[in-house]
Design an enzyme around this catalytic site. Structure first.
Site, PDB file in Angstrom:
ATOM      1  N   GLN A 107       0.890  -1.171   0.000  1.00 17.19           N
ATOM      2  CA  GLN A 107       0.000   0.000   0.000  1.00 17.19           C
ATOM      3  C   GLN A 107       0.921   1.212   0.000  1.00 17.19           C
ATOM      4  OE1 GLN A 107      -3.192   0.937  -0.392  1.00 17.19           O
ATOM      5  NE2 GLN A 107      -2.449   3.034  -0.093  1.00 17.19           N
ATOM      6  N   GLN A 117       0.313   4.578  -1.226  1.00 16.35           N
ATOM      7  CA  GLN A 117      -0.205   5.914  -0.948  1.00 16.35           C
ATOM      8  C   GLN A 117      -0.279   6.128   0.556  1.00 16.35           C
ATOM      9  OE1 GLN A 117      -4.191   6.821  -2.348  1.00 16.35           O
ATOM     10  NE2 GLN A 117      -3.746   8.981  -2.556  1.00 16.35           N
ATOM     11  N   GLY A 146     -10.713   0.595   1.894  1.00 16.42           N
ATOM     12  CA  GLY A 146     -11.795  -0.004   1.123  1.00 16.42           C
ATOM     13  C   GLY A 146     -11.262  -0.385  -0.249  1.00 16.42           C
ATOM     14  N   MET A 202      -7.986   0.813  -3.326  1.00 12.33           N
ATOM     15  CA  MET A 202      -6.836   1.622  -3.717  1.00 12.33           C
ATOM     16  C   MET A 202      -6.707   1.545  -5.229  1.00 12.33           C
ATOM     17  SD  MET A 202      -4.357   3.606  -2.940  1.00 12.33           S
ATOM     18  CE  MET A 202      -3.467   4.345  -4.312  1.00 12.33           C
ATOM     19  N   GLU A 203      -6.670   2.731  -5.840  1.00 16.15           N
ATOM     20  CA  GLU A 203      -6.796   2.847  -7.291  1.00 16.15           C
ATOM     21  C   GLU A 203      -5.522   2.544  -8.062  1.00 16.15           C
ATOM     22  OE1 GLU A 203      -6.832   5.218  -4.977  1.00 16.15           O
ATOM     23  OE2 GLU A 203      -6.021   7.123  -5.680  1.00 16.15           O
ATOM     24  N   ASN A 204      -4.792   1.490  -7.707  1.00 20.82           N
ATOM     25  CA  ASN A 204      -3.568   1.177  -8.435  1.00 20.82           C
ATOM     26  C   ASN A 204      -3.908   0.998  -9.917  1.00 20.82           C
ATOM     27  OD1 ASN A 204      -1.931   1.217  -6.083  1.00 20.82           O
ATOM     28  ND2 ASN A 204      -2.878  -0.728  -5.493  1.00 20.82           N
ATOM     29  N   HIS A 243     -15.837   4.308  -7.450  1.00 21.66           N
ATOM     30  CA  HIS A 243     -14.888   5.296  -6.925  1.00 21.66           C
ATOM     31  C   HIS A 243     -13.467   5.012  -7.427  1.00 21.66           C
ATOM     32  CE1 HIS A 243     -13.300   8.088  -3.790  1.00 21.66           C
ATOM     33  NE2 HIS A 243     -12.251   7.274  -3.874  1.00 21.66           N
ATOM     34  N   ASP A 287      -0.929  11.532   5.798  1.00 14.94           N
ATOM     35  CA  ASP A 287      -2.078  10.737   6.213  1.00 14.94           C
ATOM     36  C   ASP A 287      -3.095  11.600   6.979  1.00 14.94           C
ATOM     37  OD1 ASP A 287      -2.865   8.001   5.948  1.00 14.94           O
ATOM     38  OD2 ASP A 287      -2.819   7.865   8.130  1.00 14.94           O
ATOM     39  N   LYS A 305     -11.192   2.366   8.299  1.00  5.31           N
ATOM     40  CA  LYS A 305     -12.431   3.138   8.390  1.00  5.31           C
ATOM     41  C   LYS A 305     -13.428   2.516   9.373  1.00  5.31           C
ATOM     42  CE  LYS A 305     -16.242   2.975   5.668  1.00  5.31           C
ATOM     43  NZ  LYS A 305     -17.197   3.141   4.558  1.00  5.31           N
TER      44      LYS A 305
END
Ligand code: BES
Ligand code: ZN
Length: 618
Positions: free
Chosen positions: A156, A158, A285, A287-289, A312, A392, A575
């Protein structure tokens, strides 16, 4: 503190200096306080990554070879690192060993790797190794996977964790293309944010290629017992064999989403769009890799009711991955645009009343964040100032929901047709570039406001972007489907038994609205009646569960204890974890319970979650 260039653009009015710069120069003019790199001096353009994945040692090791551009004839190039062991650095095709040093840095930013280069150096090769505690990486043992037989690894990156697994110029204002060769144990498949294999091979060596330039936070790798299933012509899913069936059902509409997204804001520029369904410890939820969204299995609700999350992450293929926030202070440009776009996709698929529910839930989240932070807190402005802090801290509903409602407000002011044309032009104008708040606002003034004073007042840039809280004239979103839920809720409040309530065809969103409305204080009888009628404690829907547990904790409803503990041990999605642990810590007995559960659950959480929870539970 880091900061590549002392030319910081933070006012809404461009300075003369900026006006005299070319677009190319502008792109580098935004100082990124979260990177040590100095991309105006020497910048990486392409990465060849060659690494081995060692599950026994929990180490990635190998070489990162960069094609670089020395822009000023400098004798140094600087990369970001954190917890990396740098073994050797070489220059050029002939691999001449060069000198380097790791300067003092700090805990969050890590340490700059300063490599001695020549004015004509074009290639830098760094031999390195990660540490087992690398924050981007989560090494799962077989018990922590769905199949229970093989280990699993995911990254991860980001916001600034790419530097914990690759020495890299780790700023969203810098883009690279990449190729990779990754060696893994033979029973496992490796996938990346790139062109991917669809099946395992004999030798466990996989190669990858990402031909579009991407920012470092989109570097991603996962290794596990993975299988692939096609969904549409350009879409598909990677998951463990035990999960693939459920995932293929849940996300069957991803192809329709892609079609809707292209219709709204132009061609999808990344060829394929696939999903990787991770084990439940995944801290987000989604991650837009690029080409391969990473997604939590907690959206597998069996009724396709939580798929706005896919919309999203898909939307980020435009807002974020194509047009990228230049620094983490401009994070709302990534997330606010994406929330707006996500809801437009959901509206295309399921209608306006569906999207309205999402807006209202988002508005509730925003209200809570504003109440929590205080409406005059500077961190409630869209344009953030995160200097000296972990980026963050900018990951709040301000970027997501205030950002979204700013765009909704512009849409209302100019009409949907004009706004869509504007967004299309925005994405094509800045494609594969980074953008910042000022650049966006300049574009907005030039393309939409065009000197119209009345329109400027309606859009109210200063109120939204530079002022805290929400503008006074902001109208809260409304939902007709929620109005019906509110009627049912009123009936319950007036004494109608839960079992007799008309909740017929409610979706997750309606249930969530209902549960959120329930009073803070309820009797054991009320809790038990609701639970008996709707089986909340044993819900298979993670959103419903997480919202219900908050009531269970507040009201000391012990019948939910077992399910609560099971959830906290299994699920690592931050979250959900943060509000639940927070609710527990409100009483001494709850705090004790929280610490006991956390001791058991912590080994299952990714560093992104433990960093937050260690602080909360200390
Ligand atoms: N890019 C974010 C996740 C992220 C942001 C990770 C900043 C690290 C730093 C992703 O697109 C996202 O927003 N995920 C949300 C889901 C979404 C539907 C709001 C999440 O994980 O909750
Ligand atoms: Zn997002």
């Amino acid at each position: 503190m880091a900061g590549s260039l002392q030319l910081v653009a933070c006012s809404s009015q461009p300075t003369n200096e900026k006006q005299n710069m070319s677009a190319e120069q502008m792109q580098h003019a935004t100082a990124d306080v979260h990177s040590f790199a100095q991309p105006t001096q020497a910048v990486a353009r392409h990465l060849d990554l060659d690494i081995d994945v060692d599950f026994d040692r929990k180490v990635l090791g190998g070489r990162a070879t960069y094609q670089i551009e020395n822009l000023t004839g400098t004798d140094k190039i600087i990369f970001d690192t954190r917890d990396l062991d740098i073994e050797k650095v070489y220059l050029g095709e002939e691999m001449t060993e060069t000198t380097f040093r790791l300067d003092e840095g700090d805990k969050v930013l890590g340490r700059p790797l300063i490599v001695d280069i020549k004015p004509d150096t074009k290639k830098v090769t760094i031999a390195y190794r990660t540490r087992p505690e690398a924050a981007a990486l989560q090494w799962l043992n077989p018990q922590q996977t769905a199949g229970k037989k093989h280990p699993f690894l995911f990254t991860q990156s980001q916001a600034i964790l790419a530097r914990t697994w690759i020495p890299i110029q780790d700023s969203p204002g810098i883009r690279i293309t990449y190729k990779a060769k990754v060696k893994v144990p033979k029973a496992l498949l490796a996938v990346m944010s790139a062109e991917n294999p669809v099946q395992k091979n004999e030798n466990g060596v996989y190669t990858f290629s990402m031909e579009q330039p991407i920012p470092s936070y989109l570097m991603a790798l996962s290794v596990g017992d993975l299988t692939f299933r096609n969904i549409g012509e350009h879409t598909g899913i990677y998951a463990e064999p035990a999960t693939i069936e459920a995932a293929a059902y849940e996300f069957a509409e991803m192809d329709k989403m892609l079609v809707a997204a292209e219709k709204l804001y132009g061609r999808y520029r990344w060829d394929r769009y696939d999903l990787l369904v991770l084990p439940p410890s995944f801290p987000f939820g989604g991650m837009e890799n690029p080409r391969l969204t990473f997604v939590t299995p907690t959206v597998l609700a069996k009724d396709r009711s939580l798929t706005s999350l896919i919309a999203h992450e898909l939307a980020h293929s435009w807002s974020g991955n194509l047009v990228t926030n230049a620094t983490w202070n401009d994070f709302w440009l990534n997330e606010g645009f994406t929330v707006y776009f996500e809801r437009r996709i959901m509206e295309e698929l399921y209608g306006r009343d569906y999207a309205d529910m999402l807006h209202v839930l988002g508005y509730q989240d925003l209200q809570e964040t504003l109440a929590d932070k205080g409406a005059d807190n500077p961190d409630t402005r869209l344009k953030l100032d995160l200097a000296g802090r972990d980026p963050d801290e900018g990951l709040t509903d301000i970027a997501y929901e205030k950002g979204n409602f700013f765009l909704v407000n512009i849409e209302r002011a100019v009409g949907r047709e004009r706004f869509d044309a504007f967004l299309n032009k925005y994405f094509s104008t800045f494609a594969f570039e980074s953008t910042n708040t000022d650049k966006f606002l300049d574009f907005l003034r030039k393309e939409l406001i065009q000197g119209d004073a009345q329109l400027a007042e309606q859009i109210n840039v200063d109120g939204w972007v530079y002022a805290p809280g929400l503008p006074a004239d902001f109208k809260a979103p409304r939902s007709s489907r929620f109005a019906k839920v509110e009627q049912v809720y009123e009936a319950w409040k007036n004494g109608k038994p839960a079992a007799q309530l008309n909740t017929g065809d409610w979706s997750s969103h309606e249930w969530l609205h209902f549960i959120r409305m329930l009073p803070e204080q309820m009797s054991q009888q009320q809790m038990a009646d609701l639970d008996k009628a709707f089986n909340f404690t044993n819900s298979g829907n993670s959103e419903v569960l997480a919202a219900w547990f908050l009531h269970a904790i507040r009201n000391n409803y012990v019948s939910a204890d077992k399910a609560l503990e099971e959830f906290l041990v299994r699920v690592g999605r931050r979250k959900f974890l943060v509000p639940i642990y927070k609710a527990l810590t409100a009483s001494p007995a709850g705090k004790k319970k929280a610490l006991a559960i956390y001791a058991k659950a912590r080994p299952n959480y990714h560093a992104v979650s433990t960093v937050t929870l260690d602080e909360l539970l200390k």
